[in-house]
Motif scaffolding. Sequence first.
Motif, PDB file in Angstrom:
ATOM      1  N   HIS A 380      12.561  -7.010 -16.357  1.00 10.11           N
ATOM      2  CA  HIS A 380      13.036  -5.938 -16.051  1.00 10.11           C
ATOM      3  C   HIS A 380      12.650  -5.080 -14.583  1.00 10.11           C
ATOM      4  O   HIS A 380      11.939  -5.890 -13.976  1.00 10.11           O
ATOM      5  N   LYS A 381      12.985  -3.866 -14.246  1.00 10.03           N
ATOM      6  CA  LYS A 381      12.403  -3.247 -13.023  1.00 10.03           C
ATOM      7  C   LYS A 381      11.176  -3.424 -13.085  1.00 10.03           C
ATOM      8  O   LYS A 381      10.245  -2.703 -13.769  1.00 10.03           O
ATOM      9  N   ILE A 382      10.712  -3.566 -11.669  1.00  7.41           N
ATOM     10  CA  ILE A 382       9.128  -3.358 -11.321  1.00  7.41           C
ATOM     11  C   ILE A 382       9.050  -1.741 -10.833  1.00  7.41           C
ATOM     12  O   ILE A 382       9.860  -1.281 -10.242  1.00  7.41           O
ATOM     13  N   GLU A 383       8.295  -1.034 -11.481  1.00  2.98           N
ATOM     14  CA  GLU A 383       8.151   0.412 -11.443  1.00  2.98           C
ATOM     15  C   GLU A 383       6.601   0.849 -11.248  1.00  2.98           C
ATOM     16  O   GLU A 383       5.744   0.318 -12.230  1.00  2.98           O
ATOM     17  N   LYS A 384       6.273   1.459 -10.378  1.00  4.00           N
ATOM     18  CA  LYS A 384       4.694   1.882 -10.207  1.00  4.00           C
ATOM     19  C   LYS A 384       4.525   2.979 -11.430  1.00  4.00           C
ATOM     20  O   LYS A 384       5.349   3.925 -11.446  1.00  4.00           O
ATOM     21  N   ARG A 385       3.557   2.702 -12.132  1.00  4.59           N
ATOM     22  CA  ARG A 385       2.869   3.548 -12.988  1.00  4.59           C
ATOM     23  C   ARG A 385       1.594   3.738 -13.134  1.00  4.59           C
ATOM     24  O   ARG A 385       0.709   2.799 -12.595  1.00  4.59           O
ATOM     25  N   ALA A 386       0.940   4.786 -13.465  1.00  2.00           N
ATOM     26  CA  ALA A 386      -0.608   4.891 -13.621  1.00  2.00           C
ATOM     27  C   ALA A 386      -0.985   4.169 -14.733  1.00  2.00           C
ATOM     28  O   ALA A 386      -0.561   4.326 -15.980  1.00  2.00           O
ATOM     29  N   VAL A 387      -2.175   3.273 -14.345  1.00  2.00           N
ATOM     30  CA  VAL A 387      -2.584   2.358 -15.519  1.00  2.00           C
ATOM     31  C   VAL A 387      -4.373   2.363 -15.534  1.00  2.00           C
ATOM     32  O   VAL A 387      -4.674   2.844 -14.256  1.00  2.00           O
ATOM     33  N   VAL A 388      -4.708   2.362 -16.487  1.00  2.00           N
ATOM     34  CA  VAL A 388      -6.409   2.183 -16.499  1.00  2.00           C
ATOM     35  C   VAL A 388      -6.857   0.667 -16.050  1.00  2.00           C
ATOM     36  O   VAL A 388      -6.271  -0.177 -16.688  1.00  2.00           O
ATOM     37  N   THR A 389      -7.548   0.904 -15.153  1.00  2.00           N
ATOM     38  CA  THR A 389      -8.047  -0.462 -14.629  1.00  2.00           C
ATOM     39  C   THR A 389      -9.480  -0.441 -15.049  1.00  2.00           C
ATOM     40  O   THR A 389     -10.298   0.112 -15.770  1.00  2.00           O
ATOM     41  N   ALA A 390     -10.149  -1.614 -14.437  1.00  2.00           N
ATOM     42  CA  ALA A 390     -11.800  -1.962 -14.724  1.00  2.00           C
ATOM     43  C   ALA A 390     -12.544  -0.837 -14.443  1.00  2.00           C
ATOM     44  O   ALA A 390     -12.386  -0.054 -13.157  1.00  2.00           O
ATOM     45  N   GLY A 391     -13.650  -0.286 -15.143  1.00  2.00           N
ATOM     46  CA  GLY A 391     -14.461   0.843 -15.049  1.00  2.00           C
ATOM     47  C   GLY A 391     -13.535   2.195 -15.160  1.00  2.00           C
ATOM     48  O   GLY A 391     -14.144   3.089 -14.826  1.00  2.00           O
ATOM     49  N   ASP A 392     -12.843   2.040 -16.231  1.00  2.00           N
ATOM     50  CA  ASP A 392     -11.850   3.063 -16.717  1.00  2.00           C
ATOM     51  C   ASP A 392     -11.178   4.056 -15.549  1.00  2.00           C
ATOM     52  O   ASP A 392     -11.398   5.334 -15.614  1.00  2.00           O
ATOM     53  N   GLN A 393     -10.892   3.296 -14.465  1.00  2.00           N
ATOM     54  CA  GLN A 393     -10.277   4.277 -13.291  1.00  2.00           C
ATOM     55  C   GLN A 393      -8.644   4.102 -13.556  1.00  2.00           C
ATOM     56  O   GLN A 393      -8.096   3.227 -14.121  1.00  2.00           O
ATOM     57  N   ILE A 394      -8.208   5.155 -13.043  1.00  2.00           N
ATOM     58  CA  ILE A 394      -6.774   5.196 -13.079  1.00  2.00           C
ATOM     59  C   ILE A 394      -6.132   5.005 -11.643  1.00  2.00           C
ATOM     60  O   ILE A 394      -6.377   5.606 -10.861  1.00  2.00           O
ATOM     61  N   ALA A 395      -5.269   3.934 -11.857  1.00  2.00           N
ATOM     62  CA  ALA A 395      -4.549   3.776 -10.476  1.00  2.00           C
ATOM     63  C   ALA A 395      -3.015   3.432 -10.756  1.00  2.00           C
ATOM     64  O   ALA A 395      -2.585   3.146 -11.791  1.00  2.00           O
ATOM     65  N   ALA A 396      -2.339   3.623  -9.482  1.00  2.00           N
ATOM     66  CA  ALA A 396      -0.724   3.395  -9.501  1.00  2.00           C
ATOM     67  C   ALA A 396      -0.459   1.788  -9.543  1.00  2.00           C
ATOM     68  O   ALA A 396      -0.862   1.419  -8.366  1.00  2.00           O
ATOM     69  N   ARG A 397       0.000   1.041 -10.464  1.00  2.00           N
ATOM     70  CA  ARG A 397       0.193  -0.239 -10.262  1.00  2.00           C
ATOM     71  C   ARG A 397       1.700  -0.545 -10.396  1.00  2.00           C
ATOM     72  O   ARG A 397       2.246   0.144 -11.161  1.00  2.00           O
ATOM     73  N   PRO A 398       2.088  -1.677  -9.941  1.00  2.00           N
ATOM     74  CA  PRO A 398       3.569  -2.076 -10.005  1.00  2.00           C
ATOM     75  C   PRO A 398       3.720  -2.928 -11.242  1.00  2.00           C
ATOM     76  O   PRO A 398       3.132  -3.834 -11.413  1.00  2.00           O
TER      77      PRO A 398
END
Length: 437
Positions: A380-398
């Motif tokens: 499906h379509k690649i869309e930037k979304r806010a996700v929780v990364t390592a260290g409980d950081q929130i980042a925009a990822r494709p």
Amino acid sequence: MSIQLKVPSLGESVTQATIGAWLKSEGESVQVDEPLVEVESEKATVAVPAPAAGVLRRVLKRTGDTVAVGEAIADIEEGAAGASVAVSPLGSGPTPGGLVPAARPESPPPQPTPPAPVAPEASGPRGAASAPAPTPGGGAAARRAPPSARRLMAEHGLEAGAVAGSGPGGQVRKEDVVRALERPAEARAPAPAPQPAARPDGATARERLVAMTSLRRTVARRLVEAQQTAAILTTFNEVDMSRVLEVRERHGEAFLAKHGVKLGFMSFFVKAAVEALRAFPVVNAEVRGTDIVYKDHYDIGVAVGGGKGLVVPIVRDADALSFAEVEKRIGELAKKARDNRITMDDLAGGTFTISNGGIYGSLLSTPILNPPQSGILGLHKIEKRAVVTAGDQIAARPMMYVALSYDHRIVDGREAVQFLIAVKNAIEDPERILLEI
């Protein structure tokens, strides 16, 4: 020598097809193996090539005709010159004999037609019953009417077509206008314009009836069969595309320079699917009667939009191909599909399918199995979304949602979920694909 162009074999169990567009007209020169006509079967649209060089002498079957495999659809004059064949537009029928005479006598000039005699006017009173019928082109007759008649029609808002002219050549006279005014208004009103046919529900018809092509009928039938014969379930996951985008950004130009093809997303997913199929072979299997057929080869179908609709050509032995070979093969198949040159060999077989609705903007879907396969991966379509990364950081990822539809008759939910996780892990860490770990 005349050679017949016949409908070729269009695959196992295919016995008839529909004539599509003719790519050459009668009288045109053709080269050996040059595409002449598109033939639409229930599986694909294929271009039928010329069996020899010459001239397309006569077209026997027109666009839309249903033909049988092996049936003659045209005659080719082998080695003939283009000027020796009469050119007639498709649909108008071939010229008798197909040949142009060496010399054609000129037609004699048309002779002038003597004017028709004008009947003398009747001497008695002219009632409505004895008035001549209106002549075609009443507007022209009204323009030849004397000023008194034109003025009277204008004063009463009378249309010229409602007045029967009794003068020479249908000329409208003043007395003709008076007689027309003496008739009831309903009788002299022009006929109402025809209205569109009404449907039984009373609504105005605004529809067009177009017959399905053989390919579309087969797609419809097979999709319904898939729903009726397989126990289709779909499981979903999401994939972080950051690493793949990074690899393409870092190595894309060098890849293009070396291999002459762009590094796309599909090669990553084809290789990831192969690794997941190796780990979960039942997704690569099929139900055959009361048996399960496990397949130790990986022929991946890649759904592409063709000129006549969606087709699924096969990337054969995808496990043995490099990234560049996968990209080249997909590019070749996609071009053949767009040009309606896809063949039965390109479509036959296939153990697993990948469908990328993301190129059309789809965010999420549930793909339908391509029988007799037991699995299909939907991208499906690649869309930037806010996700929780390592260290409980929130980042925009494709991010991309992925879906696996599977036949629950042989694939358990646990295997389906683990298969999709294996695809996710391979895409999020693409070095795993290269190292096969």
